[in-house]
Write a protein that holds these residues in place. Structure first.
Motif, PDB file in Angstrom:
ATOM      1  N   TRP A 285      13.499  56.962  52.981  1.00 39.62           N
ATOM      2  CA  TRP A 285      13.952  55.587  53.187  1.00 39.62           C
ATOM      3  C   TRP A 285      13.384  54.971  54.460  1.00 39.62           C
ATOM      4  O   TRP A 285      12.972  53.806  54.471  1.00 39.62           O
ATOM      5  N   ASP A 286      13.345  55.722  55.539  1.00 33.47           N
ATOM      6  CA  ASP A 286      12.922  55.160  56.826  1.00 33.47           C
ATOM      7  C   ASP A 286      11.468  54.711  56.782  1.00 33.47           C
ATOM      8  O   ASP A 286      11.105  53.691  57.385  1.00 33.47           O
ATOM      9  N   ASN A 287      10.620  55.449  56.076  1.00 33.02           N
ATOM     10  CA  ASN A 287       9.219  55.062  55.944  1.00 33.02           C
ATOM     11  C   ASN A 287       9.090  53.745  55.182  1.00 33.02           C
ATOM     12  O   ASN A 287       8.256  52.891  55.531  1.00 33.02           O
ATOM     13  N   ALA A 288       9.914  53.573  54.151  1.00 35.80           N
ATOM     14  CA  ALA A 288       9.889  52.333  53.380  1.00 35.80           C
ATOM     15  C   ALA A 288      10.439  51.162  54.181  1.00 35.80           C
ATOM     16  O   ALA A 288      10.183  50.001  53.848  1.00 35.80           O
ATOM     17  N   LEU A 289      11.174  51.440  55.223  1.00 37.08           N
ATOM     18  CA  LEU A 289      11.711  50.398  56.091  1.00 37.08           C
ATOM     19  C   LEU A 289      10.725  50.022  57.193  1.00 37.08           C
ATOM     20  O   LEU A 289      10.541  48.846  57.514  1.00 37.08           O
ATOM     21  N   GLN A 290      10.060  51.025  57.777  1.00 38.02           N
ATOM     22  CA  GLN A 290       9.178  50.780  58.914  1.00 38.02           C
ATOM     23  C   GLN A 290       7.793  50.286  58.522  1.00 38.02           C
ATOM     24  O   GLN A 290       7.231  49.388  59.162  1.00 38.02           O
ATOM     25  N   GLY A 291       7.202  50.892  57.492  1.00 35.82           N
ATOM     26  CA  GLY A 291       5.828  50.561  57.130  1.00 35.82           C
ATOM     27  C   GLY A 291       5.592  49.093  56.833  1.00 35.82           C
ATOM     28  O   GLY A 291       4.564  48.528  57.253  1.00 35.82           O
ATOM     29  N   PRO A 292       6.479  48.421  56.099  1.00 35.86           N
ATOM     30  CA  PRO A 292       6.248  47.023  55.779  1.00 35.86           C
ATOM     31  C   PRO A 292       6.055  46.116  56.990  1.00 35.86           C
ATOM     32  O   PRO A 292       5.276  45.151  56.925  1.00 35.86           O
TER      33      PRO A 292
END
Length: 396
Positions: A285-292
């Protein structure tokens, strides 16, 4: 932004966390053009982690109309043409773009011959499983990874008899070293879950699962949680470079793909990490939050590298488990606390520097450790091994 910029369109394919956050970040960063967000499912965008963490659902609190985002639900992308700058939808419509962000996430790995088995990835999956829990069926879960453990927890809390079948010799074999995974084996027994490792499923029959050794397990329902693969099949022939092994989009450290004006974020994309000297594919989840946010900055002309400290969390069998960083087999293992007790942590050090940390019931260790990893801090091993010493106080 010029009038010509305002006439441009960014198309985002995928309306999960990564896709929604890309749309939000573009507006926050000043994108004044059109934004089209394509979602394959007919449901309003929702948060996926609660699907396994209790089999609940949570819609995103996002005002798409207020952000002037054209949210198109039930629109599956089937092809990409960089030459024409179009995305083709399942109904045949070619949707033009000036910039494109690929955020199609990942698809669950299926079990051959188990067409009646449940996955746990979408809202429809969660809806289908609710009556199973309410009826207190005997449940067989295939896979003792994070998803399997979380659903086993929810099923036991609902009063179901649960058996977990794992092909590897221990839980979390693909995620953590043997000495860690073995410590988690006892959690299943404590919760009343029958964990069977080192065995595979030969067949799924009505009312039963047959193991490779011939054992028949009663099963009112079968749930498969053996991993996920990037949902990138629709990119075939597009020229977007994919990893030949895991089929992830090969993004660079700015989250750009091999095709101009096309970016990739979330579960479908891997990226090179200078911090760890490896290409990372992070299904959390955190990667999908930060990358954008990084993708939005760079789409708008910025030059920001993406190299986060990976993070995720899990609640299983009454324990709060958190992990930050990226370990390698060559790292030195350092324990904090008694792994047979209710709370403990494990640190991984490389040349004295903290590279990863697993915390069980010790959120302060995780919070401090994550910052130390970001700094590349070196630790005093003697101090770090003392659970009474705050982890930050062990930094040299």
């Amino acid at each position: 932004m010029s009038s010509s910029d305002s006439a441009r369109r960014t198309v985002i394919v995928g309306a999960g966390m990564a896709g929604v956050q890309t749309a939000v970040s573009l507006r926050e960063q000043g994108w004044g053009g059109a934004i089209t967000l394509l979602g394959e499912e007919p449901h309003a965008p929702y948060d996926r982690p609660p699907l396994s963490k209790g089999v609940t659902t949570a819609a995103f609190d996002v005002d798409f109309a207020g952000l002037d985002v054209d949210l198109q639900l039930g629109r599956q992308a089937t092809a990409l043409s960089p030459a024409r700058r179009t995305v083709t939808a399942a109904d045949g419509e070619a949707i033009p773009y000036d910039h494109l962000v690929i955020a199609t996430g990942a698809q669950p790995v299926t079990l051959p011959g188990a067409e009646t088995a449940h996955a746990l990835r979408t809202l429809d999956d969660a809806v289908a499983l609710r009556p199973v829990l309410e009826a207190k069926h005997d449940i067989v879960i295939v896979g003792a990874g994070w998803i399997g453990a979380e659903f086993a927890t929810a099923a036991r809390q609902a009063g179901c008899a649960v058996t977990v079948v794992e092909a590897a010799d221990r839980p979390l074999a693909g995620a953590l070293p043997a000495e860690i995974g073995e410590r988690m084996r006892g959690w299943y027994a404590e919760a009343g879950v029958d964990l069977r490792t080192g065995t595979t499923v030969a067949a799924v029959e009505p009312g039963a699962v047959v193991l490779a050794d011939g054992t028949r397990l009663p099963a009112g329902a079968v749930v498969v949680g053996v991993g996920a693969r990037p949902a990138t099949g629709w990119l075939a022939g597009s020229g977007v470079a994919l990893d030949p092994g895991d089929r992830s989009v090969l993004a660079d450290d700015r989250l750009r793909t091999s095709v101009p004006r096309v970016y990739a974020v979330g579960d479908c994309a891997s990226f090179p990490s200078a911090r760890y000297g490896a290409r990372l594919l992070i299904h959390h989840w955190d990667n999908a939050l930060q990358g954008p946010r990084t993708a939005a900055v760079n789409l708008l002309g910025g030059d920001e590298p993406y190299d986060p400290v990976p993070y995720f969390w899990s609640e299983q069998f009454g324990r709060f488990v958190q992990y930050a960083g990226h370990l390698s087999p060559a790292d030195t293992v350092l324990w904090r606390g008694d792994p047979d007790g209710p709370s403990w942590s494990v640190c991984w050090l490389r040349d004295g520097a903290l590279t990863a940390l697993l915390a069980v019931g010790r959120p302060r260790d995780l919070a401090q450790g994550r910052k130390l990893i970001e700094r590349g801090a070196r630790l005093d091993p003697a101090l770090a091994a003392d659970p009474a010493v705050p982890l930050r106080a062990a930094a040299r």
